[in-house]
Design an enzyme around this catalytic site. Structure first.
Site, mmCIF file in Angstrom:
data_model
loop_
_atom_site.group_PDB
_atom_site.id
_atom_site.type_symbol
_atom_site.label_atom_id
_atom_site.label_comp_id
_atom_site.label_asym_id
_atom_site.label_seq_id
_atom_site.Cartn_x
_atom_site.Cartn_y
_atom_site.Cartn_z
ATOM 1 N N ASP A 141 -9.156 -4.218 -5.698
ATOM 2 C CA ASP A 141 -8.562 -3.548 -4.536
ATOM 3 C C ASP A 141 -9.295 -2.230 -4.312
ATOM 4 O O ASP A 141 -9.286 -1.350 -5.174
ATOM 5 C CB ASP A 141 -7.070 -3.295 -4.783
ATOM 6 C CG ASP A 141 -6.335 -2.816 -3.540
ATOM 7 O OD1 ASP A 141 -6.934 -2.061 -2.755
ATOM 8 O OD2 ASP A 141 -5.169 -3.195 -3.368
ATOM 9 N N HIS A 170 -7.496 -5.855 -0.498
ATOM 10 C CA HIS A 170 -6.400 -4.891 -0.534
ATOM 11 C C HIS A 170 -5.102 -5.634 -0.273
ATOM 12 O O HIS A 170 -4.888 -6.136 0.827
ATOM 13 C CB HIS A 170 -6.627 -3.815 0.521
ATOM 14 C CG HIS A 170 -5.549 -2.771 0.579
ATOM 15 N ND1 HIS A 170 -5.026 -2.182 -0.554
ATOM 16 C CD2 HIS A 170 -4.887 -2.217 1.631
ATOM 17 C CE1 HIS A 170 -4.099 -1.300 -0.199
ATOM 18 N NE2 HIS A 170 -3.981 -1.317 1.114
ATOM 19 N N SER A 181 0.824 -1.193 0.000
ATOM 20 C CA SER A 181 0.000 0.000 0.000
ATOM 21 C C SER A 181 0.873 1.265 0.000
ATOM 22 O O SER A 181 1.662 1.466 -0.919
ATOM 23 C CB SER A 181 -0.937 -0.063 1.205
ATOM 24 O OG SER A 181 -2.056 0.732 1.012
#
Length: 528
Positions: free
Chosen positions: A469, A496, A242
């Site tokens: 996602d 995610h 991320s």
């Protein structure tokens, strides 16, 4: 902090869903401190020699945990901890030093050891030490655990690193979560902006303006290079989730020749402005909510009913009354509208959390909110003892110096309007107004710069991106892979991030790359 700003903060908090678990009996913690010097290794910038060559004292992790949950995780893992010293301001090395917390699970086959694999779980603001402790079970029995030291670190200002970023007390954070600003008049907007300015002022007073000025990703990338050398690695092996992909990108730009391998999972588009990023994320969460709705509609106990086309309206009918009348909970706290939305966002990060979402919404329909509050607490870093991690304060501090700011109220209003169009399930029907967030009053300059196009010496990296996602949409992964000339591995799933989350296809591809530098085939995809 305003409703818009709470949404801004909550939806940009890019955190990996890391699965913990260890079935074997844990080995005991190392009892005696052990001094180790493996650096300097690889290139060393002039003037920074003492940092790159520093000794690390590895010891029990007992004094490094910042929550009861971390204390438990650190004790039951075969891990050791140390503190890395770095300059607060790299332009003035030696003027003031700060420390970063490191946690290491040594490679189980030291004779075949390839070096360290450093991870960053995202945020910004998430603890890499906690993430590494939680990943021990995933790497223990594969080539990563055998051949790499697994290393997690708390970036500057976060967790065990000192000094910490701290803007609000625990009581102030609880109060903020109950603050639903329903006054959309000019006076109400002025009040909201005054609260934003007060937040920025408290951050400066309680953290220090000099720390806030040196908290961004470019400084953390420099820390990462010091870490690489002190750990004895000539080149960096890195896994970033991320926001961790943004940190990896910044490092690759600054030190392309110092990279051995990088897995960048759940990519952040390096060229996208924060407003467009928010809109894209809104569309991503709407897509995930729609997938949840279809899954839920097949169940007889679906809290949102059996018509998947109406679930957004049903959802708002359930949660919108909380804006005026929060639900009293058994422990004396109250579930607010903001917390209910945060809980839903938390569960949309992975399909494995959908059961919890349905359970929480069913409970809410009966006038109770314990499940949703527990989910919101987890997302906000509130422990069972009522203490908060500083993930939200650190998130604000990093994003306010990393990103270009929006100081135009009309632009803010337009962004909110576009966001509601992208994510109608989060449209509560309130008037659209634009007001300035805390970053507009931040006491430190922006350090954002365009990504360099030419990165000489950078090896081929691996970008992992899932089609569903919600937080870092697949399009961002495609873009990052193209910009870095990296190989893209696509996972068809609604979640995610994907690496080391139990998918054999994704995991085997990532392990083969990190160990043998073998990238997947062009256009490779993994199901589920």
């Amino acid at each position: 902090m305003s409703v818009v700003e709470r949404r801004w903060t909550a939806l940009l908090a890019l955190s990996a869903v890391l699965l913990a678990g260890c079935t074997a009996t844990p080995a005991p913690q190392p009892q005696q401190p052990r001094v180790e010097q493996r650096g300097p290794a690889g290139p060393v910038p002039a003037g920074l020699e003492r940092y790159y060559a520093q000794k690390l004292t590895w010891e029990s992790c007992d004094g490094y945990a910042t929550s009861s949950e971390q204390r438990e995780a650190f004790q039951r893992r075969t891990v050791e901890c140390a503190r890395l010293t770095v300059p607060l301001d790299y332009a003035k090395p030696g003027s003031r030093d700060i420390t970063l917390g490191l946690l290491r699970r040594p490679a189980s086959e030291q004779g075949r050891r390839l070096g360290s694999m450093i991870i960053n779980p995202g945020g910004p603001g998430a603890s890499g030490m906690a993430a590494a402790a939680g990943m021990v079970g995933q790497v223990r029995d594969n080539e990563l655990g055998k051949r790499f030291d697994l290393v997690g670190f708390d970036p500057r200002g976060i967790g065990a690193s000192q000094p910490e970023v701290r803007c609000l007390t625990d009581a102030e954070r609880d109060e903020l979560r109950l603050d639903t600003d329903l006054d959309y008049s000019p006076e109400g907007v002025a009040k909201s902006e005054a609260e934003e300015k007060d937040y920025a002022t408290k951050c400066a007073e309680r953290t220090g303006a000099d720390v806030l000025a040196n908290i961004g990703s470019r400084e953390v990338a420099k820390d990462l290079d010091v870490m690489r050398s002190a750990l004895g690695d000539e080149k960096l092996t890195y896994v970033g989730y991320s926001y961790g992909t943004r940190l990896g990108t910044v490092y690759a730009e600054a030190y392309p020749g110092n990279v051995r391998a990088m897995v960048l999972d759940g990519a952040v588009d390096p060229d996208q402005n924060p407003n467009d990023e928010l809109i894209a994320q809104g569309a991503g969460f709407q897509k995930a909510f729609d997938a949840f709705s279809r899954w839920c509609a097949q169940r007889s106990d679906c809290a949102l009913g059996t018509d998947a086309t109406q679930t957004a309206k049903v959802f708002q009918r359930l949660v919108r009354p909380l804006a005026e009348n929060p639900i009293a909970l058994k422990d004396g706290r109250k579930l607010s509208y903001g917390d209910s939305v945060t809980a839903v966002i938390q569960t949309l990060y992975a399909e494995t959390l959908w059961e919890s979402l349905n359970s929480g919404l069913n409970q809410l329909s009966k006038g109770a909110g314990e499940v949703l509050m527990s989910l919101a607490d987890n997302y906000n870093g509130r422990g069972g003892d009522g203490r908060y991690s500083n993930i939200n304060d650190a998130f604000a501090a990093v994003r306010c110096v990393d990103d270009n700011r929006t100081n135009d109220r009309a632009v803010r209003a337009d962004v909110e309007r576009r966001y509601r169009q992208a994510a109608p399930f989060l449209d509560d029907g309130s008037p659209v107004v634009g007001y300035l967030d805390a970053c507009a009053f931040w006491p430190a300059p922006v350090s954002a710069q365009p990504l360099r196009a030419d990165l000489p010496g950078l090896p081929q990296l691996l970008v992992v991106s899932t089609t569903g996602d919600p937080a870092t949409p697949h399009e961002a992964g495609i873009k990052l892979a193209r910009v870095l000339r990296a190989r893209l591995l696509t996972q068809d799933a609604t979640r995610h991030t994907g690496f080391l989350s139990g998918n054999p296809c994704v995991d085997s591809s990532g392990v083969a790359y990190l160990v043998d530098l073998k990238v997947p085939a062009e256009g490779a995809r993994c199901a589920g």
